[in-house]
Write a protein that holds these residues in place. Structure first.
Motif, PDB file in Angstrom:
ATOM      1  N   HIS A  70      27.507  14.959  34.300  1.00 10.07           N
ATOM      2  CA  HIS A  70      28.631  14.824  33.380  1.00 10.07           C
ATOM      3  C   HIS A  70      28.735  16.061  32.489  1.00 10.07           C
ATOM      4  N   GLN A  71      29.934  16.614  32.398  1.00 13.75           N
ATOM      5  CA  GLN A  71      30.136  17.849  31.641  1.00 13.75           C
ATOM      6  C   GLN A  71      29.851  17.686  30.159  1.00 13.75           C
ATOM      7  N   GLU A  72      30.079  16.489  29.627  1.00 11.67           N
ATOM      8  CA  GLU A  72      29.863  16.309  28.180  1.00 11.67           C
ATOM      9  C   GLU A  72      28.392  16.178  27.814  1.00 11.67           C
ATOM     10  N   LYS A  73      27.516  16.051  28.799  1.00  9.79           N
ATOM     11  CA  LYS A  73      26.094  15.842  28.519  1.00  9.79           C
ATOM     12  C   LYS A  73      25.493  17.096  27.891  1.00  9.79           C
ATOM     13  N   LEU A  74      24.813  16.913  26.763  1.00 12.72           N
ATOM     14  CA  LEU A  74      24.194  18.019  26.033  1.00 12.72           C
ATOM     15  C   LEU A  74      22.681  18.039  26.168  1.00 12.72           C
ATOM     16  N   GLY A  75      22.099  17.026  26.780  1.00 11.50           N
ATOM     17  CA  GLY A  75      20.650  16.963  26.890  1.00 11.50           C
ATOM     18  C   GLY A  75      19.999  16.260  25.723  1.00 11.50           C
ATOM     19  N   TYR A  76      20.799  15.725  24.800  1.00 11.84           N
ATOM     20  CA  TYR A  76      20.264  15.009  23.646  1.00 11.84           C
ATOM     21  C   TYR A  76      19.801  13.631  24.099  1.00 11.84           C
ATOM     22  N   PRO A  77      18.581  13.204  23.751  1.00 15.32           N
ATOM     23  CA  PRO A  77      17.994  12.013  24.376  1.00 15.32           C
ATOM     24  C   PRO A  77      18.749  10.713  24.140  1.00 15.32           C
ATOM     25  N   THR A  78      19.432  10.560  23.013  1.00 13.91           N
ATOM     26  CA  THR A  78      20.155   9.310  22.751  1.00 13.91           C
ATOM     27  C   THR A  78      21.671   9.517  22.772  1.00 13.91           C
ATOM     28  N   GLN A  79      22.139  10.556  23.453  1.00 15.07           N
ATOM     29  CA  GLN A  79      23.569  10.832  23.477  1.00 15.07           C
ATOM     30  C   GLN A  79      24.340   9.706  24.165  1.00 15.07           C
ATOM     31  N   LYS A  80      25.441   9.283  23.536  1.00 15.67           N
ATOM     32  CA  LYS A  80      26.299   8.249  24.087  1.00 15.67           C
ATOM     33  C   LYS A  80      27.521   8.881  24.751  1.00 15.67           C
ATOM     34  N   PRO A  81      28.097   8.219  25.740  1.00 20.15           N
ATOM     35  CA  PRO A  81      29.326   8.743  26.345  1.00 20.15           C
ATOM     36  C   PRO A  81      30.495   8.642  25.375  1.00 20.15           C
ATOM     37  N   GLU A  82      31.388   9.619  25.426  1.00 19.66           N
ATOM     38  CA  GLU A  82      32.533   9.607  24.523  1.00 19.66           C
ATOM     39  C   GLU A  82      33.413   8.384  24.747  1.00 19.66           C
ATOM     40  N   ALA A  83      33.474   7.886  25.986  1.00 21.47           N
ATOM     41  CA  ALA A  83      34.310   6.714  26.274  1.00 21.47           C
ATOM     42  C   ALA A  83      33.860   5.499  25.468  1.00 21.47           C
ATOM     43  N   LEU A  84      32.565   5.384  25.234  1.00 18.67           N
ATOM     44  CA  LEU A  84      32.039   4.259  24.463  1.00 18.67           C
ATOM     45  C   LEU A  84      32.523   4.322  23.026  1.00 18.67           C
ATOM     46  N   LEU A  85      32.412   5.503  22.419  1.00 19.19           N
ATOM     47  CA  LEU A  85      32.844   5.664  21.023  1.00 19.19           C
ATOM     48  C   LEU A  85      34.355   5.605  20.899  1.00 19.19           C
ATOM     49  N   LEU A 118      28.308  21.323  15.001  1.00 22.61           N
ATOM     50  CA  LEU A 118      29.205  22.439  14.710  1.00 22.61           C
ATOM     51  C   LEU A 118      29.529  23.221  15.981  1.00 22.61           C
ATOM     52  N   LYS A 119      28.509  23.462  16.802  1.00 21.56           N
ATOM     53  CA  LYS A 119      28.741  24.179  18.058  1.00 21.56           C
ATOM     54  C   LYS A 119      29.611  23.354  19.000  1.00 21.56           C
ATOM     55  N   ARG A 120      29.367  22.051  19.031  1.00 22.02           N
ATOM     56  CA  ARG A 120      30.152  21.175  19.905  1.00 22.02           C
ATOM     57  C   ARG A 120      31.632  21.222  19.526  1.00 22.02           C
ATOM     58  N   LEU A 121      31.924  21.164  18.237  1.00 14.61           N
ATOM     59  CA  LEU A 121      33.303  21.222  17.786  1.00 14.61           C
ATOM     60  C   LEU A 121      33.918  22.591  18.063  1.00 14.61           C
ATOM     61  N   ALA A 122      33.139  23.652  17.834  1.00 14.10           N
ATOM     62  CA  ALA A 122      33.654  24.999  18.075  1.00 14.10           C
ATOM     63  C   ALA A 122      33.958  25.220  19.555  1.00 14.10           C
ATOM     64  N   ASP A 123      33.112  24.690  20.432  1.00 13.82           N
ATOM     65  CA  ASP A 123      33.336  24.831  21.869  1.00 13.82           C
ATOM     66  C   ASP A 123      34.511  23.987  22.345  1.00 13.82           C
ATOM     67  N   LYS A 124      34.663  22.795  21.758  1.00 11.16           N
ATOM     68  CA  LYS A 124      35.696  21.860  22.217  1.00 11.16           C
ATOM     69  C   LYS A 124      37.080  22.242  21.698  1.00 11.16           C
ATOM     70  N   TYR A 125      37.127  22.817  20.506  1.00 11.83           N
ATOM     71  CA  TYR A 125      38.405  23.156  19.887  1.00 11.83           C
ATOM     72  C   TYR A 125      38.422  24.631  19.469  1.00 11.83           C
ATOM     73  N   PRO A 126      38.358  25.551  20.426  1.00 14.36           N
ATOM     74  CA  PRO A 126      38.263  26.974  20.059  1.00 14.36           C
ATOM     75  C   PRO A 126      39.463  27.475  19.253  1.00 14.36           C
ATOM     76  N   ASP A 127      40.661  26.978  19.569  1.00 14.76           N
ATOM     77  CA  ASP A 127      41.848  27.456  18.862  1.00 14.76           C
ATOM     78  C   ASP A 127      41.938  26.893  17.447  1.00 14.76           C
ATOM     79  N   GLN A 128      41.554  25.612  17.296  1.00 17.02           N
ATOM     80  CA  GLN A 128      41.652  24.980  15.983  1.00 17.02           C
ATOM     81  C   GLN A 128      40.397  25.141  15.147  1.00 17.02           C
ATOM     82  N   TRP A 129      39.336  25.736  15.730  1.00 19.94           N
ATOM     83  CA  TRP A 129      38.047  25.771  15.045  1.00 19.94           C
ATOM     84  C   TRP A 129      38.092  26.422  13.660  1.00 19.94           C
TER      85      TRP A 129
END
Length: 474
Positions: free
Chosen positions: A221-236, A285-296
């Protein structure tokens, strides 16, 4: 239970419950965890608006105890229990003894009976689609048969003749004609009109309390960051859409890698994220900057950071805290801030071989170069740099960066000169192999500048201590 103005009010039910749990469980780790969670649940309920909702994600290890806590905190003060949601996070799991554990629990409470609620729909299961949407039109689109008769319905209908049949219909004749013209009516052998309800126009099934359609994150999954308790965005996304509207504020009191924050930002909600480690803040902060480069730039300008060093005095205070964990937080802040959240933190405590972080850059399309970081909260001298250079050579790194409190002395500058320059094989630039950056310079905005720096090396960064069985408060 009788607080001063502005203090938290503890209900008698909550106090008595904790006393009872102590007698049942003793003062072990589970009891300590429940006290820890109770303290935070009480505070979160206090700051919730009357229309607010509360979701607690846990596993079955302690969900039954946590439900008692939530009943005491919420239901004892005008709130309400709404659902115990079962999330199927694995398709199968093998345990040494007992049945495979494949589900987590999400407990849903509201602060009052006037909570915000928006209807949410789940996709139909494959079995449901096969059973009910069993017809296909000439384009292969699936549809199911829907009754257009209003016989027996409360409220009545519309009586007229259609295709030789006079009946009480669900819609007026104008609507029937429109459906017919759009090809959404079919006729039985007897010529009775029925409606074609297309699968791709269906909202889906109203969300139930068993969620098997939200897949847990997998390695691909592209959204996976390797964080051990990361939840899928669809759940949130399901939770946030159901219990808030655009412009509302979403609080994640244990925000981890920031899934709640990222989804809230995407859905037009305001948000607050809290975590104890700067590495989590950096990752968000990095996640937001990567996801929204134009609005960052605008997003960054709107973010308020609290608990992060803003001047030299607060940086020194963080560095000089006595407990080792907090000193590690100073190292994380220094490395991640200087590297613009591109470095990976060395999580080893104590025997870290003199390396507090690593960043990567490209030598060519297939080969990585390496830069290592060392953070010193105390005095630094020539020997400090000599040791860093030795570590650099051992690690086969092209660069060694020392983050220090003070400017380099003449002896340190001589050591930097002795280490020589590094020339990138593809670029016309040379840089000192050893460099000293002060905390004051970082606070003034100085940032890492590596040739052909990689921005994707942080994805596997995982925060230590997050693999606990009990997971996250949303």
């Amino acid at each position: 239970m009788a607080p001063r103005a502005g203090d938290t009010r503890w209900t008698e039910q909550t106090v008595e419950l904790i006393r009872g749990l102590e007698k049942v469980l003793g003062r072990g780790s589970l009891f300590a965890y429940l006290v820890h969670m109770t303290l935070r649940i009480v505070e979160i309920r206090r700051v919730l608006k009357p229309t607010g909702s509360f979701y607690l994600h846990c596993d079955p290890t302690a969900s039954h105890y946590l439900k008692l806590v939530l009943d005491a905190v919420f239901c004892g003060q005008g709130g309400d229990f709404r659902n115990e949601i079962s999330w199927k996070r694995n398709t199968s799991h093998s345990d040494a003894v007992g049945y495979g554990r494949i589900r987590d629990v999400i407990l849903f409470y509201t602060k009052s009976l006037k909570s915000t609620w928006n209807d949410i729909y789940q996709d139909y299961s494959a079995e449901y689609v096969e059973q009910y949407y069993r017809f296909k039109d000439e384009n292969g689109k699936r549809w199911m048969s829907g009754d257009l008769s209003a016989a027996g319905l409360s409220g009545g209908g519309y009586t007229y003749e259609w295709n030789g049949h006079t009946k009480v219909w669900r819609c007026p004749v104008e609507t029937m004609q429109k459906l017919h013209d759009e090809g959404k009516v079919y006729y039985t052998k007897n010529g009775v009109a029925r409606r074609k309800r297309y699968l791709d126009e269906a909202k889906g099934m109203p969300a139930q309390d068993s969620w098997e359609d939200v897949q847990a994150l997998r390695s691909w999954h592209q959204e996976k960051l390797g964080y051990p308790t990361q939840k899928p965005e669809a759940l949130l996304e399901r939770i946030i859409r159901a219990s808030s509207n655009e412009g509302d504020t979403v609080l994640d009191a244990y925000c981890g890698c920031g899934t709640t924050v990222a989804v809230a930002q995407r859905l037009g909600r305001r948000w607050i994220g809290i975590d104890i480690t700067y590495q989590s803040i950096s990752l968000i902060l990095k996640r937001l900057a990567d996801k929204y480069p134009d609005q960052w730039p605008q997003i960054e300008a709107d973010i308020l950071l609290d608990g992060v060093p803003r001047d030299l005095a607060s940086a020194v205070a963080l560095a000089n805290r006595r407990d080792d964990k907090t000193r590690k937080e100073f190292e994380k802040w220094a490395v991640l801030t200087f590297s613009n959240n591109q470095a990976r933190i060395n999580e080893k405590k104590g025997a870290d071989a003199g390396i507090d972080g690593i960043a990567y850059f490209l030598l060519d399309k297939e080969t990585n170069g390496k830069a290592i970081f060392q953070v010193k909260s105390g005095a630094s001298n020539r020997a400090t740099l000599a040791t860093l250079n030795s570590d650099r050579l051992r690690e086969k790194a092209e660069f060694g960066f020392l983050i220090a409190m003070d400017l380099p002395t003449k002896a340190m500058r001589d050591e930097i000169a002795a280490a020589g320059k590094y020339k990138h094989p593809l670029l016309n630039r040379e840089d000192d192999r050893l460099q000293v950056i002060t905390v004051a310079e970082i606070l003034q905005g100085k940032r890492l500048d590596l040739p052909m720096a990689r921005a994707d090396a942080v994805k596997a960064a995982a925060a230590a201590g997050d693999a606990d069985k009990q997971e996250r408060l949303f």
